[in-house]
Design a protein around this motif. Structure first.
Motif, mmCIF file in Angstrom:
data_model
loop_
_atom_site.group_PDB
_atom_site.id
_atom_site.type_symbol
_atom_site.label_atom_id
_atom_site.label_comp_id
_atom_site.label_asym_id
_atom_site.label_seq_id
_atom_site.Cartn_x
_atom_site.Cartn_y
_atom_site.Cartn_z
ATOM 1 N N SER A 19 -2.480 11.683 -9.170
ATOM 2 C CA SER A 19 -2.816 12.448 -7.974
ATOM 3 C C SER A 19 -4.028 13.354 -8.211
ATOM 4 O O SER A 19 -4.737 13.707 -7.261
ATOM 5 C CB SER A 19 -1.618 13.273 -7.500
ATOM 6 O OG SER A 19 -1.188 14.170 -8.508
ATOM 7 N N TYR A 40 0.830 -1.208 0.000
ATOM 8 C CA TYR A 40 0.000 0.000 0.000
ATOM 9 C C TYR A 40 0.864 1.257 0.000
ATOM 10 O O TYR A 40 0.622 2.206 -0.766
ATOM 11 C CB TYR A 40 -0.935 0.018 1.207
ATOM 12 C CG TYR A 40 -1.576 1.374 1.406
ATOM 13 C CD1 TYR A 40 -2.682 1.757 0.648
ATOM 14 C CD2 TYR A 40 -1.032 2.294 2.309
ATOM 15 C CE1 TYR A 40 -3.239 3.020 0.794
ATOM 16 C CE2 TYR A 40 -1.582 3.550 2.460
ATOM 17 C CZ TYR A 40 -2.695 3.916 1.699
ATOM 18 O OH TYR A 40 -3.238 5.158 1.839
ATOM 19 N N ARG A 61 -4.440 7.873 3.974
ATOM 20 C CA ARG A 61 -3.461 7.046 4.686
ATOM 21 C C ARG A 61 -3.969 6.536 6.032
ATOM 22 O O ARG A 61 -3.540 5.494 6.509
ATOM 23 C CB ARG A 61 -2.165 7.830 4.861
ATOM 24 C CG ARG A 61 -1.342 7.907 3.564
ATOM 25 C CD ARG A 61 -0.002 8.602 3.782
ATOM 26 N NE ARG A 61 0.897 8.377 2.650
ATOM 27 C CZ ARG A 61 0.863 9.064 1.517
ATOM 28 N NH1 ARG A 61 -0.053 10.012 1.350
ATOM 29 N NH2 ARG A 61 1.705 8.798 0.534
ATOM 30 N N ILE A 66 -7.042 4.042 -1.200
ATOM 31 C CA ILE A 66 -6.864 4.940 -2.338
ATOM 32 C C ILE A 66 -8.182 4.908 -3.106
ATOM 33 O O ILE A 66 -8.622 3.834 -3.534
ATOM 34 C CB ILE A 66 -5.694 4.521 -3.236
ATOM 35 C CG1 ILE A 66 -4.373 4.542 -2.441
ATOM 36 C CG2 ILE A 66 -5.585 5.441 -4.444
ATOM 37 C CD1 ILE A 66 -3.166 4.031 -3.211
ATOM 38 N N VAL A 95 -5.649 9.668 -1.788
ATOM 39 C CA VAL A 95 -4.955 8.772 -0.869
ATOM 40 C C VAL A 95 -5.406 9.082 0.556
ATOM 41 O O VAL A 95 -5.281 10.223 1.022
ATOM 42 C CB VAL A 95 -3.427 8.947 -0.981
ATOM 43 C CG1 VAL A 95 -2.713 8.068 0.043
ATOM 44 C CG2 VAL A 95 -2.961 8.608 -2.399
ATOM 45 N N ASP A 102 1.372 9.870 -5.333
ATOM 46 C CA ASP A 102 1.898 11.196 -5.000
ATOM 47 C C ASP A 102 2.860 11.712 -6.059
ATOM 48 O O ASP A 102 2.910 12.926 -6.331
ATOM 49 C CB ASP A 102 2.615 11.143 -3.645
ATOM 50 C CG ASP A 102 1.666 10.893 -2.476
ATOM 51 O OD1 ASP A 102 0.446 11.129 -2.642
ATOM 52 O OD2 ASP A 102 2.141 10.440 -1.409
ATOM 53 N N LYS A 153 -5.633 3.473 5.049
ATOM 54 C CA LYS A 153 -4.919 2.726 4.009
ATOM 55 C C LYS A 153 -5.830 2.446 2.807
ATOM 56 O O LYS A 153 -5.990 1.323 2.353
ATOM 57 C CB LYS A 153 -4.349 1.423 4.571
ATOM 58 C CG LYS A 153 -3.193 1.634 5.551
ATOM 59 C CD LYS A 153 -2.565 0.329 5.975
ATOM 60 C CE LYS A 153 -1.299 0.551 6.781
ATOM 61 N NZ LYS A 153 -1.518 1.389 7.988
ATOM 62 N N ALA A 195 0.819 4.286 -2.659
ATOM 63 C CA ALA A 195 0.494 5.668 -2.297
ATOM 64 C C ALA A 195 1.585 6.631 -2.764
ATOM 65 O O ALA A 195 1.296 7.734 -3.259
ATOM 66 C CB ALA A 195 0.304 5.765 -0.784
#
Length: 538
Positions: A145, A131, A152, A157, A150, A139, A155, A135
């Motif tokens: 993006s 993951y 976090r 997307i 995302v 980015d 966890k 991510a």
């Protein structure tokens, strides 16, 4: 099938399963495969190491052996041919990074409305690896993006345009029912302690058009695990033993018989050798591994992808095999016994240890008992040749479903007619009745603890005599199998003991050997059993 499609498809037939798939109407769509390669090159960038910031150009093996066949092969209805897959490669070949890229492609490039993509692992830390890299790729990509969010903290997307998301899961998350997965990618399958996560996710995509469940891993050691099951299945699909046109197998590994110190073997096992793997560092690791059985075990498993007998090897099997000297006539000689009686449904072991003070050597005679019904069941379940060992008189089967201790008692008394059994060491917490009966038969029974205080010195002694080739066991196959199974436990004071908990298979014969060796290496052979009891022999 158009002629140009037929010609292209023939170029991608590599196995009997591919041939069967074509016979069933499957075909190869190079454009679909190239779409994935273009996605990697155009939208994904590396975030770590020497390639950080550079476009993710698939390595030749990643393209030729994995991505192209996985996404290029189609069923007659145009959906993906493969629904399950198993990829096994050594560490440092870029497998987790590849998984991260595939997760993102399946999220945004697979044209699946409401797609649910899951990467799964044994725990939260491992689940974060795939993951986290995905991510970072989002980015680093202006295009991704803008389209993906995302999150976090959970966890995830999210791809709002198609109401799709990618989420990391771990086996320690209790509830995973109700998932409607388009794709499940399981990282380091060998680390799964049970098959629960696999079975839960197995049918998570049952209602999807072209679901994909894909595992990627290095080799393991537990031959009772879901990883070994999939490894074994993959090899059988590759060699044509099993015809499964919907299962994708790829295994890069050194043969078990190969010389693990040979640089050509290293290259064969590691498709990224010389690219993501530094050849000089690899050679240094190999040199270090040759000095330690434990490091050899790790090197062969993680760097050459060979399945080992246990997680951390204690005894070098090359050194063990060098001790396979045929035994001379031992009749009439003094010996000391270790008796390990496991549960009545499993293997029990007696090992006679004959010290040879002149040669400084210890000769070993092992005896094993197993319930007849249990032997058949374990052979079918564990693929251990109990029945053959019984036929070859390397093991004795007692009738029924439990070991008959009376049979063991009679056999020990028979052996005492051939040899002078001075002492029998036995676990003080086990088989009290048999110990009492044997004591009544005239044997000197020694209660032997299984903790560090009793086991450490003879465990280290066993390693010493194996390494110095001062042990002679005549290559007994059951004892060899158990020697290959042993893992040891150590404490802060560097005390050792064989671990039945850590060892994935039976080690009863080694435990009995350690106990017998302790008695044999600490006794004065000139002193008789009567002298020790305070009764002078005539």
């Amino acid at each position: 099938m158009p002629r140009e499609v037929e010609s292209l498809t023939s170029d991608w037939i590599c196995t009997t399963a591919d041939e069967r798939a074509v016979a069933d109407g499957c075909w190869f769509d190079l454009q679909a495969a190239e779409r994935v390669r273009t996605f990697f090159r155009k939208f994904l960038r590396h975030s770590k190491g020497q390639w950080a910031g550079q476009p993710f150009d698939l390595l030749e093996w990643q393209w030729q052996e994995v991505v192209a066949p996985l996404f290029g092969w189609k069923r007659p209805d145009g959906t993906r041919r493969f629904r399950r897959g198993y990829i096994e490669v050594p560490k440092k070949n870029g497998k987790s990074t590849l998984f991260s890229g595939l997760s993102l492609y399946l999220l945004v490039g697979d044209n699946e409305p409401g797609a649910e993509i899951y990467s799964a692992a044994v725990d939260r830390d491992q689940a974060s690896i795939v993951y986290g890299e995905a991510a970072h790729m989002v980015d680093e990509s202006p295009d991704l993006s803008r389209r993906l969010k995302v999150v976090r903290s959970t966890k995830r997307i999210v791809y709002h345009r198609t109401r799709s998301f990618y989420k990391a899961l771990s086996a320690d998350v209790p509830a995973k029912e109700g998932l409607n997965a388009h794709a499940v990618l399981i990282d380091e399958l060998h680390a799964q302690r049970t098959r629960d996560l696999w079975d839960t996710l197995r049918n998570a995509g049952a209602s999807r058009r072209q679901p994909l469940q894909l595992a990627i891993t290095t080799a393991g050691y537990d031959r009772h695990s879901i990883c070994w099951e999939q490894h074994d299945y993959a090899l059988k699909v590759l060699d044509g033993t099993i015809e499964d046109t919907s299962f994708f197998p790829f295994v890069a590994a050194a043969n078990d018989e190969a010389d693990w110190t040979d640089p050509n073997v290293w290259k064969t096992a590691n498709p990224s050798f010389g690219i993501t793997i530094n050849a000089d560092q690899f050679a240094e690791d190999c040199t270090e591994a040759q000095e330690s059985p434990a490091k050899e075990n790790s090197f062969r498993r993680y760097r050459l992808n060979q399945w080992t007998e246990q997680d951390v090897r204690w005894l070098s099997m090359d050194k063990w095999d060098a001790c396979g000297t045929p035994l001379e006539d031992l009749r009439g000689r003094v010996c000391f016994a270790g008796l390990d009686l496991s549960s009545t449904t499993d293997v029990s072991a007696l090992v006679l240890v004959f010290p040879d003070e002149d040669e400084g050597r210890f000769d070993v005679l092992p005896y094993f008992w197993v319930p007849e019904e249990g032997a058949r069941k374990r052979e079918r379940r564990d693929r251990v040749p109990y029945v053959q060992w019984i036929r070859d008189d390397h093991m004795e089967a007692t009738s029924g479903e439990v070991v008959d201790y009376d049979v063991i008692r009679r056999r020990i008394n028979e052996l005492n007619e051939q040899f002078e059994i001075r002492e029998i060491a036995i676990d003080r917490w086990n088989a009290t009745q048999l110990a009492t009966q044997l004591e009544g038969d005239g044997f000197e029974m020694i209660a032997f603890g299984q903790g560090y205080a009793s086991m450490s010195a003879p465990t280290k002694k066993l390693e010493e005599v194996v390494l110095s080739c001062k042990l002679a066991h005549a290559g007994h196959p059951v004892l060899r199998w158990m020697a290959g199974n042993v893992s040891i436990e150590t404490d802060a004071a560097d005390n050792w003991k064989p671990s039945k908990k850590k060892s994935v298979e039976r080690i009863d014969g080694i435990v009995a050997l350690v106990m017998g060796l302790d008695r044999a290496s600490t006794q004065d052979l000139c002193t008789s059993v009567y002298d020790k009891r305070g009764i002078l022999s005539l």
